[in-house]
Scaffold this motif. Structure first.
Motif, short mmCIF file in Angstrom:
data_model
loop_
_atom_site.label_atom_id
_atom_site.label_comp_id
_atom_site.label_asym_id
_atom_site.label_seq_id
_atom_site.Cartn_x
_atom_site.Cartn_y
_atom_site.Cartn_z
N UNK A 332 27.72 53.11 25.24
CA UNK A 332 28.71 52.04 25.20
C UNK A 332 28.31 50.85 26.04
N UNK A 333 27.02 50.75 26.35
CA UNK A 333 26.50 49.66 27.16
C UNK A 333 25.47 48.87 26.36
N UNK A 334 25.22 47.61 26.74
CA UNK A 334 24.25 46.79 26.01
C UNK A 334 22.83 47.25 26.26
N UNK A 335 21.93 46.79 25.41
CA UNK A 335 20.51 47.07 25.54
C UNK A 335 19.82 45.90 26.22
N UNK A 336 18.69 46.18 26.87
CA UNK A 336 17.89 45.14 27.49
C UNK A 336 16.45 45.31 26.98
N UNK A 337 15.73 44.20 26.83
CA UNK A 337 14.37 44.22 26.29
C UNK A 337 13.38 44.07 27.42
N UNK A 338 12.38 44.98 27.49
CA UNK A 338 11.37 44.86 28.54
C UNK A 338 10.21 43.97 28.06
#
Length: 416
Positions: A332-338
């Protein structure tokens, strides 16, 4: 009915998901965790950091929806001083006109002022929430309320998502209730001297245009806004009021905004009821998560998805339905891009059911789901949530709403 739906989902959604986790096979992980701060039982430093972290000018910043002298939330900073992480409360809410129970992350303008939202406060009783500003001066911070939500049909109420700022310094956000149909709004706040004026960009109607936006909004390079709603849309397989949407708001020459539904969740093995906002990559593809749906292989325990614009049509595909043992569930949390283009996020589940940090990698035309770190015990943190922050060395920083020394949450660093 939308009012009941909105309140139940946006205020207590994480509790429902957290209680529903299922047992998964334990795996060994090579990553190591450092607890940077454990929120105290006395609570003067805050409790339950829902929103995750924001990195700014050498320190982490965040909010807690509880704790502080009045036990209704704080804004805090966490900074490395002589090799030790030191936490400082920048502001403690009183629950009156200044706000009550912040659940969003914070953002900064170019002058170093900090902005966020509170779920309650702003008027008599619990109130409908506020947008606040913290301004630094000689080591202290001064709080001001730049908008108090009126609720009802004239204004939104009870924001949970954070704010987005454009190049002109205007703020954008959403509320999960209020508005013409009591299904939430998207709003804009424009500065003029010391005052701010609100413009409602869109009132959600529930069906089929979406209802109850809870996550952050994101801009593309053309000035379009993207977000999710936890309800509404064309499909009703998981909830009679709709399984949620991804929407786009586009500015018109006359200053109005038009909504387009890019995707309605809930059909077949699709995800359902998206809680978090979206992540946009440099190629214009949107990524997000849903805590439910995903089909029978995972018992409907959530998805990660992408939305790509191909030949003028937005096409959604599920890139993970959380079937990897130890890989988590109910995200239920956003994704982050490495830096390598991998997607990182947090979810419930994991080897010891305390939560997991996971990675999604596109390898040879297929998305692979890997568990990077499974929180091993209560002291390490329980139920990671909110925004992750990555540094240039690949270290991962985030927050849990439970666990730690006193079970009121931790701020953690994970070295992969």
């Amino acid at each position: 009915m939308l009012s009941t739906y909105s309140r139940a989902l946006q205020r207590n959604f994480f509790l429902v998901v957290f209680a529903a986790t299922t047992m998964l096979t334990h795996q060994a992980f090579s990553a190591s965790e450092t607890v940077m701060h454990s929120f105290s039982s006395a609570g003067r430093d805050g409790q339950r950091p829902f929103a995750g972290l924001t990195w700014h000018n050498g320190a982490f910043y965040g909010t807690t929806d509880g704790g502080g002298p009045h036990q209704i939330g704080t804004v805090y900073a966490l900074k490395l001083v002589n090799g030790v992480w030191k936490q400082k409360v920048l502001y403690a809410f009183t629950g009156r006109a200044d706000g009550d129970e912040p659940q969003s992350n914070v953002i900064f303008d170019n002058a170093g002022n900090l902005y966020g939202t509170t779920y309650y406060g702003g008027s008599a009783g619990l109130g409908n929430g506020v947008v606040f500003k913290l301004s630094p001066s000689n080591g202290a911070w001064t709080q001001s309320v730049i908008h108090t939500f009126a609720g009802g049909i004239a204004d939104g109420a009870n924001p949970t998502g954070g704010l987005t700022m454009d190049a002109a310094g205007n703020l954008y956000g959403s509320t999960g209730s209020g508005g013409t149909h009591n299904a939430g709004i998207v709003f804009k706040l424009s500065p003029s001297g010391n005052n701010w004026s609100e413009t409602i960009l869109y009132n959600f109607g529930g069906k089929p245009d979406g209802a109850v936006p809870l996550g952050d909004l994101v801009f593309d390079g053309a000035g379009n806004l993207y977000g999710t709603t936890i309800g509404g849309g064309a499909n009703r397989n998981h909830n009679p009021l709709g399984d949620g949407t991804v929407f786009e708001l586009s500015p018109n020459p006359d200053g109005s905004w038009s909504e387009t539904i890019l995707h309605s969740f809930g059909s077949d093995n699709d995800g359902a009821l998206p809680r978090a906002g979206l992540t946009l990559n440099s190629g214009g593809t949107l990524y997000g998560t849903t805590p439910y749906g995903g089909g029978t292989p995972n018992g409907g325990h959530g998805t990660a998805f992408q939305l790509a614009l191909m030949n003028g049509i937005w096409t959604e595909s599920v890139i993970s339905n959380f079937t990897v043992a130890g890989g988590g569930n109910f995200p239920q949390s956003p994704l982050v891009i490495d830096q390598a283009g991998n997607l990182l996020g947090v979810a419930n589940g994991g080897g010891q059911q305390n939560g997991v940090v996971y990675k999604l990698s596109f390898v040879n035309g297929t998305w692979q789901h890997t568990a990077l770190y499974s929180f091993p015990n209560t002291a390490s943190g329980v139920h990671p949530i909110g925004n992750l922050v990555l540094d240039s060395s690949g270290n991962i920083y985030g927050a849990t709403v439970r666990g730690g020394e006193h079970n009121f949450g931790v701020i953690y660093a994970i070295a992969p």
